[in-house]
Design an enzyme around this catalytic site. Structure first.
Site: not given
Length: 459
Positions: A366, A425, A332-333, A265, A262
């Site tokens: 992924d 109403h 996230e992961h 990235h 990761q």
């Protein structure tokens, strides 16, 4: 190379106090918003001409048109490495299996005899998908966005990806090949905030979209925030992140390689190990040194990501405390590499996706697990989900009551309307039963009024 946070010994704090102890990248979308505002408005006023100018400014290439010609898809697919094509086709096949099972069917509930509520699911009309094209090329993101949109039944799907100077101003050919395999033939050479603005406002060549999805950098996130309310978005995606909950049974070689996977990235990517084993922490640090030395993208991505404030090894007293930490982090992961990984995974409440055991690394998700890799970042997993078929569907309630069914509940509706000081109403109910035993409606003055209305008898 990577810092340590020692949370052993003392009781862990609750809620925000625990979150504040955990590493997180600086990602100031609000500051970026002011910079993307004039870009977005220029696209609004000048349309395709602005897109062409921004491609020259940001991507270094002067375009003749932002719309990718049909022949480019054919050429890209013909030139695609057969092994890459096979991998993309298998990724698509697995993603379709998972996402097709997410389809929602309309369901009707009979609330009372003669009274039903049906929830039907309707796809959005048109979506704009975004595939990044900065440091890396992401055909996998094309798949992760297009497949759930297609399986949801979205009729109009367009995709944008930055213009690439080395490919004559077209998006990367692997992006175009992935689009060809998916049947997505409306593609634009536009990147970052300009792509989001194109979809939000529409231009002469690109009709406006109802929704924009897909990962991107801070400028994409800022543009999504800018247009929230005008278009639907999936999320303001921040830098990617991995958290690994591991005990002394974990293999430090696996753990280190997954953290690095990761980190490659982006220099803001987060890599976090949470463990109750000091020995594992030591072994992982040694492995990081060895593996980083042999990796690519070290200086510009991996090294700054691992050394950044967003990455750390977090030491805890036990796995129960580790679970509290990863739930507070909301990764996230999230990988679980422990002796009883499946049981621990079942107890996790906050994560974009959970990867169980040593043979389910994030890299699998992924590309080819079948799951979606467009996931909530920055702790948003505590309230948001990853991209799915559901992201592209809207639930619409259809209410269908007969006269008798309405009569049965009319007095409750009127009572609640009066309790909220919303008499009109209640009037909307009363007029339906005016006359006869239910009373008489008499118009007069500024407002009509009822004489002798009473709630219909329940039947």
């Amino acid at each position: 190379m990577i810092s340590r946070i020692d949370l052993r010994g003392d009781a862990l704090p609750e809620g925000p106090a625990l979150r504040d102890l955990l590493p997180r990248a600086d990602f100031d979308v609000a500051a970026a918003l002011e910079k993307v505002r004039p870009i977005c408005e220029d696209v609004h006023h000048r349309g395709d001409a602005a897109l062409i100018d921004f491609a020259e400014r940001f991507d270094g290439v002067r375009l003749e048109s932002v719309r990718v010609p049909a022949q480019a898809f054919t050429d890209a697919l013909e030139r695609l490495d057969p092994a890459v094509r096979a991998a993309l086709e298998e990724s698509i096949r697995r993603a379709r299996l998972v996402h097709r099972a997410q389809r929602r069917e309309s369901h009707t509930t009979q609330v009372v005899p003669g009274g039903t509520v049906t929830e039907k699911w309707v796809p959005v009309d048109r979506v704009g998908l975004y595939a990044p094209g900065g440091r890396s090329v992401y055909p996998s993101s094309v798949i992760m966005n297009a497949v759930p949109a297609q399986e949801a039944g979205v009729e109009s799907i367009a995709l944008a990806s930055p213009a690439q100077k080395e490919f004559g101003g077209l998006p990367h050919p692997t992006i175009l090949a992935a689009c060809a395999l998916l049947g997505v033939d409306e593609v634009y050479a536009a990147g970052g905030a300009t792509a989001v603005a194109m979809f939000a406002y529409g231009t002469a060549s690109c009709p406006p979209a109802t929704m924009v999805t897909g990962p991107g950098n801070i400028w994409v996130a800022a543009a999504k925030r800018y247009f929230t309310g005008r278009i639907g978005i999936d999320a303001e995606a921040g830098p990617t992140e991995i958290a690994i909950l591991a005990d002394d049974t974990a293999d430090p070689v696996h753990v280190a390689s997954d953290l690095i996977s990761q980190a490659e990235h982006d220099p803001l990517a987060a890599a976090v190990l949470v463990t109750d084993s000091a020995d594992l922490a030591d072994a992982v640090e040694k492995e990081l040194t060895l593996q980083v030395a042999a990796a690519r993208h070290v200086e510009d991505r991996i090294a700054p990501a691992l050394a950044g404030r967003q990455s750390a090894i977090v030491l805890v007293d036990g796995l129960d405390e580790g679970l509290r930490v990863v739930d507070a982090y909301g990764a996230e992961h999230l990988e679980i590499q422990t002796a009883d990984a499946a049981a621990l995974a079942d107890r996790v409440r906050n994560a974009g996706a959970i990867f169980v055991g040593p043979w389910s690394p994030v890299s699998l998700g992924d590309y080819a697990a079948g799951s979606n890799h467009v996931l909530p970042t920055g702790g948003c997993a505590c309230h948001s989900s990853g991209l799915s078929v559901q992201s592209f569907l809207r639930g619409i309630h259809i209410v269908d009551y007969t006269e008798d069914a309405l009569a049965d509940v009319a007095h409750h509706v009127v009572t609640l309307a009066e309790a909220e000081d919303l008499p009109a109403h209640g009037t909307a109910i009363k007029v339906r039963f005016a006359g006869g035993e239910q009373g008489e409606y008499r118009a007069g003055g500024e407002q009509g009024e009822y004489r002798g209305w009473k709630a219909p008898e329940s039947k």
